[in-house]
Design an enzyme around this catalytic site. Sequence first.
Site, PDB file in Angstrom:
ATOM      1  N   GLY A  15      76.253 -57.159 -79.010  1.00  0.00           N
ATOM      2  CA  GLY A  15      75.504 -58.188 -78.292  1.00  0.00           C
ATOM      3  C   GLY A  15      74.010 -57.955 -78.169  1.00  0.00           C
ATOM      4  O   GLY A  15      73.365 -58.517 -77.283  1.00  0.00           O
ATOM      5  N   SER A  16      73.431 -57.172 -79.087  1.00  0.00           N
ATOM      6  CA  SER A  16      71.987 -56.933 -78.959  1.00  0.00           C
ATOM      7  C   SER A  16      71.176 -58.209 -79.220  1.00  0.00           C
ATOM      8  O   SER A  16      70.104 -58.400 -78.637  1.00  0.00           O
ATOM      9  CB  SER A  16      71.524 -55.788 -79.865  1.00  0.00           C
ATOM     10  OG  SER A  16      71.649 -56.139 -81.214  1.00  0.00           O
ATOM     11  N   ASN A  17      71.697 -59.085 -80.072  1.00  0.00           N
ATOM     12  CA  ASN A  17      70.981 -60.357 -80.294  1.00  0.00           C
ATOM     13  C   ASN A  17      71.104 -61.273 -79.079  1.00  0.00           C
ATOM     14  O   ASN A  17      70.156 -61.984 -78.742  1.00  0.00           O
ATOM     15  CB  ASN A  17      71.476 -61.053 -81.560  1.00  0.00           C
ATOM     16  CG  ASN A  17      70.864 -60.445 -82.803  1.00  0.00           C
ATOM     17  OD1 ASN A  17      69.693 -60.686 -83.098  1.00  0.00           O
ATOM     18  ND2 ASN A  17      71.624 -59.625 -83.501  1.00  0.00           N
ATOM     19  N   LEU A  94      82.498 -62.896 -85.855  1.00  0.00           N
ATOM     20  CA  LEU A  94      83.124 -62.571 -87.139  1.00  0.00           C
ATOM     21  C   LEU A  94      84.204 -63.562 -87.575  1.00  0.00           C
ATOM     22  O   LEU A  94      84.997 -63.267 -88.458  1.00  0.00           O
ATOM     23  CB  LEU A  94      83.706 -61.151 -87.086  1.00  0.00           C
ATOM     24  CG  LEU A  94      82.649 -60.060 -86.874  1.00  0.00           C
ATOM     25  CD1 LEU A  94      83.288 -58.680 -86.840  1.00  0.00           C
ATOM     26  CD2 LEU A  94      81.572 -60.109 -87.958  1.00  0.00           C
ATOM     27  N   ASN A 111      72.858 -69.289 -87.039  1.00  0.00           N
ATOM     28  CA  ASN A 111      73.471 -67.972 -87.255  1.00  0.00           C
ATOM     29  C   ASN A 111      72.374 -67.001 -87.664  1.00  0.00           C
ATOM     30  O   ASN A 111      71.387 -67.399 -88.284  1.00  0.00           O
ATOM     31  CB  ASN A 111      74.520 -68.054 -88.377  1.00  0.00           C
ATOM     32  CG  ASN A 111      75.192 -66.715 -88.650  1.00  0.00           C
ATOM     33  OD1 ASN A 111      75.546 -65.987 -87.724  1.00  0.00           O
ATOM     34  ND2 ASN A 111      75.369 -66.380 -89.922  1.00  0.00           N
ATOM     35  N   HIS A 113      71.831 -63.450 -89.856  1.00  0.00           N
ATOM     36  CA  HIS A 113      72.517 -62.604 -90.829  1.00  0.00           C
ATOM     37  C   HIS A 113      71.581 -61.457 -91.230  1.00  0.00           C
ATOM     38  O   HIS A 113      70.400 -61.680 -91.474  1.00  0.00           O
ATOM     39  CB  HIS A 113      72.902 -63.432 -92.066  1.00  0.00           C
ATOM     40  CG  HIS A 113      73.715 -62.649 -93.036  1.00  0.00           C
ATOM     41  ND1 HIS A 113      75.047 -62.352 -92.819  1.00  0.00           N
ATOM     42  CD2 HIS A 113      73.381 -62.052 -94.207  1.00  0.00           C
ATOM     43  CE1 HIS A 113      75.495 -61.613 -93.823  1.00  0.00           C
ATOM     44  NE2 HIS A 113      74.504 -61.421 -94.689  1.00  0.00           N
ATOM     45  N   ASP A 154      77.957 -67.820 -93.744  1.00  0.00           N
ATOM     46  CA  ASP A 154      76.561 -67.461 -94.042  1.00  0.00           C
ATOM     47  C   ASP A 154      75.877 -68.469 -94.964  1.00  0.00           C
ATOM     48  O   ASP A 154      75.157 -68.099 -95.895  1.00  0.00           O
ATOM     49  CB  ASP A 154      76.498 -66.056 -94.684  1.00  0.00           C
ATOM     50  CG  ASP A 154      77.099 -65.013 -93.767  1.00  0.00           C
ATOM     51  OD1 ASP A 154      76.923 -65.125 -92.542  1.00  0.00           O
ATOM     52  OD2 ASP A 154      77.737 -64.077 -94.280  1.00  0.00           O
ATOM     53  N   GLU A 183      65.707 -58.826 -86.422  1.00  0.00           N
ATOM     54  CA  GLU A 183      66.604 -59.859 -85.882  1.00  0.00           C
ATOM     55  C   GLU A 183      66.201 -60.240 -84.470  1.00  0.00           C
ATOM     56  O   GLU A 183      66.157 -61.421 -84.121  1.00  0.00           O
ATOM     57  CB  GLU A 183      68.046 -59.345 -85.857  1.00  0.00           C
ATOM     58  CG  GLU A 183      68.645 -59.128 -87.220  1.00  0.00           C
ATOM     59  CD  GLU A 183      70.083 -58.654 -87.125  1.00  0.00           C
ATOM     60  OE1 GLU A 183      70.796 -59.053 -86.206  1.00  0.00           O
ATOM     61  OE2 GLU A 183      70.494 -57.866 -87.981  1.00  0.00           O
TER      62      GLU A 183
HETATM   63  C1  GRF Z   1      73.740 -58.555 -86.406  1.00  0.00           C
HETATM   64  O1  GRF Z   1      73.345 -57.643 -87.373  1.00  0.00           O
HETATM   65  C2  GRF Z   1      73.755 -59.947 -86.954  1.00  0.00           C
HETATM   66  O2  GRF Z   1      72.801 -60.162 -87.931  1.00  0.00           O
HETATM   67  C3  GRF Z   1      75.123 -60.043 -87.559  1.00  0.00           C
HETATM   68  O3  GRF Z   1      75.955 -59.302 -86.684  1.00  0.00           O
HETATM   69  C4  GRF Z   1      75.176 -58.334 -85.994  1.00  0.00           C
HETATM   70  C5  GRF Z   1      75.383 -58.517 -84.528  1.00  0.00           C
HETATM   71  O4  GRF Z   1      74.791 -57.494 -83.775  1.00  0.00           O
HETATM   72  N1  GRF Z   1      75.508 -61.408 -87.771  1.00  0.00           N
HETATM   73  P1  GRF Z   1      74.723 -57.598 -82.198  1.00  0.00           P
HETATM   74  O5  GRF Z   1      76.155 -57.726 -81.691  1.00  0.00           O
HETATM   75  O6  GRF Z   1      73.900 -58.800 -81.854  1.00  0.00           O
HETATM   76  O7  GRF Z   1      74.104 -56.330 -81.740  1.00  0.00           O
END
Ligand code: GRF
Length: 208
Positions: A15-17, A94, A111, A113, A154, A183
């Site tokens: 969940g870092s994004n 996923l 999304n 990627h 994707d 990201e």
């Molecule tokens: C990220 O690298 C994103 O690009 C991909 O999955 C990863 C998710 O990372 N789709 P996080 O859970 O947001 O840390």
Amino acid sequence: MNEGLKIAVFASGKGSNLQAIIDAIESGKLLNSEVVCVISNKKDAGALEIAKSNGISAYYIASENYSNRDDFDSAIIDVLNFHSVNLILLAGYLKLLSPIIVQKYRNRILNIHPALLPKFGGKGMYGLNVHRAVIESGEKISGATVHLVDEEYDHGPIIIQESVELDPDETPESLQKKIQKIEHKIYPEAVKLFAEGKIKIQNEIIMK
Ligand code: GRF
């Protein structure tokens, strides 16, 4: 766009994004936007914990717990309707979204990627698999891509890409670290473009 953004984040991982989006809202970089719910197909996803600790509604919705795909999709749609979601962000989710959800939110699903699409995307291209494939193929650059989501993995019009150079001794892990930094910068930027109504689709070509 006058209407505020009510964002649902779909995530299967740490969940870092999601955190980067929350930070961008809190710091005022993203105005008039709120993450109203987080949906995960993994019970132990870090993203669900991040949601809870930020007072955001967190939902674990897994297809294994439904007898068919329609019921699973309905459970997701109920949550989206309940929170009046008008933008979906996939952040390490996923599972392929069902066409019914893609159609309902056409051009309102983004999304991120960890590669320069259209290269190194598709089923199975997630996590370290992506970076391993990039290094093994001898690429000199990689990066991250934010795109609009269609019915394929994707795939869909690209909104932002940013690249990094590979070091000669690059490992999948070091590359992942570099790209995650990008990201966390470009995902909020793409949401900002969306929030400001700067993404216009004309015959599947994005005009900024
Ligand atoms: C990220 O690298 C994103 O690009 C991909 O999955 C990863 C998710 O990372 N789709 P996080 O859970 O947001 O840390």
